[in-house]
Enzyme design. Structure first.
Site, mmCIF file in Angstrom:
data_model
loop_
_atom_site.group_PDB
_atom_site.id
_atom_site.type_symbol
_atom_site.label_atom_id
_atom_site.label_comp_id
_atom_site.label_asym_id
_atom_site.label_seq_id
_atom_site.Cartn_x
_atom_site.Cartn_y
_atom_site.Cartn_z
ATOM 1 N N GLU A 116 0.832 -1.208 0.000
ATOM 2 C CA GLU A 116 0.000 0.000 0.000
ATOM 3 C C GLU A 116 0.872 1.266 0.000
ATOM 4 O OE1 GLU A 116 -3.074 -0.220 -0.492
ATOM 5 O OE2 GLU A 116 -3.922 -2.000 0.476
ATOM 6 N N HIS A 140 -3.260 1.807 8.313
ATOM 7 C CA HIS A 140 -4.349 1.080 7.642
ATOM 8 C C HIS A 140 -4.666 -0.174 8.441
ATOM 9 C CE1 HIS A 140 -6.617 -1.295 4.863
ATOM 10 N NE2 HIS A 140 -5.615 -2.090 4.574
ATOM 11 N N HIS A 142 -7.799 -3.490 9.050
ATOM 12 C CA HIS A 142 -9.017 -4.175 8.614
ATOM 13 C C HIS A 142 -9.995 -4.210 9.791
ATOM 14 C CE1 HIS A 142 -6.836 -6.438 5.098
ATOM 15 N NE2 HIS A 142 -6.690 -5.127 5.046
ATOM 16 N N GLU A 170 -19.091 10.303 21.577
ATOM 17 C CA GLU A 170 -17.729 10.817 21.377
ATOM 18 C C GLU A 170 -17.430 11.167 19.926
ATOM 19 O OE1 GLU A 170 -15.509 11.011 24.107
ATOM 20 O OE2 GLU A 170 -17.390 10.559 25.124
ATOM 21 N N HIS A 211 -12.929 -3.181 2.439
ATOM 22 C CA HIS A 211 -11.503 -3.417 2.702
ATOM 23 C C HIS A 211 -11.043 -2.971 4.098
ATOM 24 C CE1 HIS A 211 -7.092 -3.082 1.070
ATOM 25 N NE2 HIS A 211 -7.136 -3.486 2.315
HETATM 26 P P1 13P Z 1 0.922 -5.513 3.079
HETATM 27 O O1 13P Z 1 1.291 -6.823 3.724
HETATM 28 O O2 13P Z 1 1.579 -5.364 1.721
HETATM 29 O O3 13P Z 1 1.194 -4.340 3.984
HETATM 30 O O4 13P Z 1 -0.625 -5.542 2.756
HETATM 31 C C1 13P Z 1 -1.571 -5.690 3.796
HETATM 32 C C2 13P Z 1 -2.859 -5.031 3.483
HETATM 33 O O5 13P Z 1 -3.664 -4.824 4.382
HETATM 34 C C3 13P Z 1 -3.149 -4.614 2.096
HETATM 35 O O6 13P Z 1 -4.265 -3.778 2.050
HETATM 36 ZN ZN ZN Z 2 -5.636 -3.979 3.671
#
Ligand code: 13P
Ligand code: ZN
Length: 273
Positions: A116, A140, A142, A170, A211
């Site tokens: 990313e 980032h 999930h 909040e 995502h």
């Molecule tokens: P990477 O292992 O390349 O950081 O990817 C993980 C991810 O969450 C891709 O969106």
């Molecule tokens: Zn990801």
């Protein structure tokens, strides 16, 4: 005992955040990634002499020319970063045109920065402008309930933000400018990077449809806290829906009262009348 250096302190903060991403259930397998735009005093004490070649980025980020970034490596499992930070983290330098990068520390064992890289760097460029240079972290994760909302609802930035503000007291205080909604694009792509940067030029947090979340801030705690607050509001929504449906939620008047009390200005286009 010698005092901890700024670089060591940063490594501690990043490794703890990586661990917390795992504990939160936001980082299955290699999911999630972290980057930090480094201050001069956060550079490693042993210098950044390197034998790495320059690698083309495939895009330009002129606002970041010559900057150094700490990055998590592609494929690394967040739960393992604390075990071997020098393997699973590394520092890259951008060239003076911000068209190429090279690895100058870490990534031992031949690792490379996250897949990313484009969304992270273009997000940094957007936040440098939006925050007058204050923001330095992109994270980032999930976050599962936020992701689930993107499957179960037709969302845009205004709908998503309003839902989060309504479901947790909040939320408007922590996220007065809201949470951006970014329609699905291939992970790591320039399309995803550009659409994300457009949202992040107006607000510090965005959700990638189907995502995950991308949070930013001046430090690790701020970026983590934004994702955490939005995910909590989404969880409350999910729990309330499962407990028989959403019968009550914060009204616009209540959201406006919170904003006044905590001296924040909610995005007027999202709050509405
Ligand atoms: P990477 O292992 O390349 O950081 O990817 C993980 C991810 O969450 C891709 O969106
Ligand atoms: Zn990801």
């Amino acid at each position: 005992m010698s005092a901890i250096t700024p670089f060591e302190e940063l490594l501690q903060q990043v490794t703890r955040a990586a661990h917390d991403l795992w504990i939160k259930g936001w980082a299955e397998r290699n999911a999630g990634n972290i980057s930090v735009r480094l201050k001069q005093e956060q550079m490693p004490e042993n210098g950044t002499a390197t034998q790495d070649d320059w690698h083309e980025l495939g895009f330009e980020a002129p606002a970041l020319a010559g900057e150094f970034f700490l990055f998590s490596s592609t494929g690394c499992h967040m739960r393992n970063v604390e075990l071997l930070p020098e393997r699973y983290l590394g520092i890259i330098e951008l060239d003076e045109q911000a068209r190429r990068f090279r690895r100058v520390w870490g990534f031992s064992g031949g690792g490379r920065p996250t897949s990313e890289l484009a969304p992270h760097l273009i997000a940094h460029a957007a936040r440098v402008v939006a925050s007058a240079g204050a923001d330095r972290v992109v994270m980032h994760a999930h976050a599962p309930v936020l992701i689930a909302l993107t499957y179960s609802m037709d969302l845009d930035t205004a709908r998503l933000t309003h839902l989060l503000w309504e479901m947790h007291t909040e939320c408007v205080v922590v996220l007065p400018t809201g949470c951006g909604f970014v329609p699905w694009s291939v992970p790591g792509s320039i399309d995803l990077a550009r659409a994300t940067a457009e949202e992040l030029s107006k607000r510090p947090l965005a959700i990638w449809q189907f995502h995950g979340a991308i949070g930013t801030g001046p430090d690790i705690d701020t970026a983590f806290g934004l994702i955490d607050t939005a995910e909590k509001a989404a969880q409350i929504y999910k729990h309330a829906a499962a407990c028989g449906g959403i019968r009550n939620k914060l009204s616009n008047a209540q959201i406006a009262a919170l904003a006044r009390a905590f001296s924040v200005t909610p995005d007027p286009e999202i709050l509405g009348e």
